[in-house]
Design an enzyme around this catalytic site. Structure first.
Site, PDB file in Angstrom:
ATOM      1  N   TRP A  99       0.838  -1.212   0.000  1.00  0.00           N
ATOM      2  CA  TRP A  99       0.000   0.000   0.000  1.00  0.00           C
ATOM      3  C   TRP A  99       0.865   1.252   0.000  1.00  0.00           C
ATOM      4  CZ3 TRP A  99      -4.212  -1.459  -1.895  1.00  0.00           C
ATOM      5  CH2 TRP A  99      -4.863  -2.628  -1.481  1.00  0.00           C
ATOM      6  N   ASP A 166      -1.913   6.933   5.958  1.00  0.00           N
ATOM      7  CA  ASP A 166      -2.937   5.972   5.574  1.00  0.00           C
ATOM      8  C   ASP A 166      -3.237   5.148   6.818  1.00  0.00           C
ATOM      9  OD1 ASP A 166      -4.391   3.806   4.681  1.00  0.00           O
ATOM     10  OD2 ASP A 166      -3.003   3.233   3.085  1.00  0.00           O
ATOM     11  N   LYS A 190     -12.217  -1.595   6.748  1.00  0.00           N
ATOM     12  CA  LYS A 190     -11.397  -2.409   7.637  1.00  0.00           C
ATOM     13  C   LYS A 190     -11.870  -2.295   9.090  1.00  0.00           C
ATOM     14  CE  LYS A 190      -8.758  -3.284   4.070  1.00  0.00           C
ATOM     15  NZ  LYS A 190      -7.813  -2.305   3.585  1.00  0.00           N
TER      16      LYS A 190
END
Ligand SMILES: *Cc1c(COP(=O)(O)O)cnc(C)c1O
Length: 355
Positions: A99, A166, A190
């Site tokens: 990511w 993030d 999530k």
């Protein structure tokens, strides 16, 4: 049989969040309309967004001068929107996994990017520590929890530039010092809501400084000014997030989430370390409390498939590790109970006894 949901994302949500959201999908607050078929500009929907924003600010103790917005496009779109809005000359990125790398790739389309440090050579099994951030970058970008590898930066770095993070997979799992960040973002699926909405916290006085023309939809100011209502927002996922935020508040907020996350970690990592069949995959000091990754020890490698089936038969769902790591990943987000962790541990003990 009772199922224990260890999926990495979309993932477990508190049962009452799912039930309350489902109820509003049939009849929104007694209006006779479904949440799915009403206008986002309806008088009774604005309070949903307002309450969600207020709870975000309250639960994370967000200081004055920040806005909370809800967008589409996932964390993946933020990889591009962040540099577009915040990168003036150059930015530093900490490469802690897939990511982070994707975020860096998009930033390079916008301006100069420094890869401050990377743990790619060890398949991202640790968080790099041997770095100092240059003082002349616009921001340092970090991924606080690396969902795929199970590493986590569970603290605020002490750096002399603003950070951008993030936090897709660990938001609301611990207290954070928002004042150290120019922006915090993540996909909701999530730890916050069903899939379909992205949250972004932005520092208002850092917007509009980048020397480029930004397409309307990619400019944070558009969404800040219109309170996430510039175009049609994903109303059901936002409502779902609101229910989670209410649940968080009713259950002691982020301090309580931090405490239970540590308890879950002790239970599951404790068993991984004790059990003769398994071993953890990441450096101990960087172990994630959200995504717990482990494999069979080399001498028991051939038991991997058998353990997966054994655990599945006992109600464990989503334990398969990401393909780039292999083995197992037990994702333990806020809604995962101690009981769920104990059930997993019992499963590991029973499997050990069998061999
Ligand atoms: C899942 C995940 C993403 C990608 O999120 P999307 O909403 O699917 O774009 C980005 N970063 C992290 C840390 C993630 O866990």
């Amino acid at each position: 049989m009772k199922k224990y949901n260890f999926n990495a994302g979309p993932s477990i949500l508190p049962r009452e969040v799912i039930e309350n959201t489902a109820k509003q999908c049939l009849d929104f607050e007694g209006s006779g309309l479904s949440l799915m078929e009403m206008s986002h500009r309806a008088k009774n929907f604005q309070p949903v967004v307002d309450e969600a924003v207020a709870l975000f600010k309250e639960l994370l103790e967000i200081p004055e001068g920040y806005s909370v917005i809800f967008l589409g496009g996932g964390a993946s779109l933020q990889f591009y929107m962040i540099p577009l809005n915040f990168l003036i000359k150059k930015a530093a990125y900490l490469n802690t996994g897939v990511w982070a790398k994707k975020a860096m790739k998009e930033a390079k389309l916008v301006g100069d990017v420094i890869e401050l440090a990377s743990s790619a050579e060890a398949n991202y099994t640790y968080i790099p520590k041997d770095w100092t951030c240059p003082a002349d970058v616009d921001y340092l970008h970090i991924t606080t929890n690396n969902t795929i590898y199970g590493t986590e930066v569970r603290k605020e770095y002490d750096v002399n530039v603003p950070m951008i993070a993030d936090m897709s997979s660990d938001i609301f799992s611990r207290p954070i010092d928002v004042s150290k960040y120019d922006a915090i973002y993540g996909g909701a699926q999530k730890n916050l809501a069903m899939a379909g909405v992205t949250f972004v916290i932005v520092k208002n006085d850092k917007l509009g400084l980048a020397p480029r023309e930004i397409p309307t939809m990619l400019d944070y100011r558009t969404h800040v000014e219109k309170g996430s209502m510039f175009n049609t927002p994903p109303v059901v996922p936002i409502y779902c997030a609101l229910e989670t935020l209410r649940w968080l508040k009713a259950n002691g907020g982020v301090a309580a989430m931090d405490k239970i996350a540590r308890e879950r970690g002790e239970i599951v990592y404790g068993e991984i370390d004790r059990n003769k069949l398994f071993r953890g995959t990441v450096a101990e000091e960087d172990r994630s409390l959200m995504n717990i990754c482990f494999v069979m020890k080399d001498e028991y490698k051939e038991l991997e498939k058998e353990f997966f089936d054994f655990a599945t038969e006992r109600g464990m769902v989503g334990l398969k590790g990401h393909r780039s790591v292999g083995g197992f990943r037990a994702s333990c987000y806020n809604a995962m109970s101690i009981e769920g962790c104990n059930a997993l541990v019992q499963c590991m003990k029973d499997f050990e006894a069998k061999h």
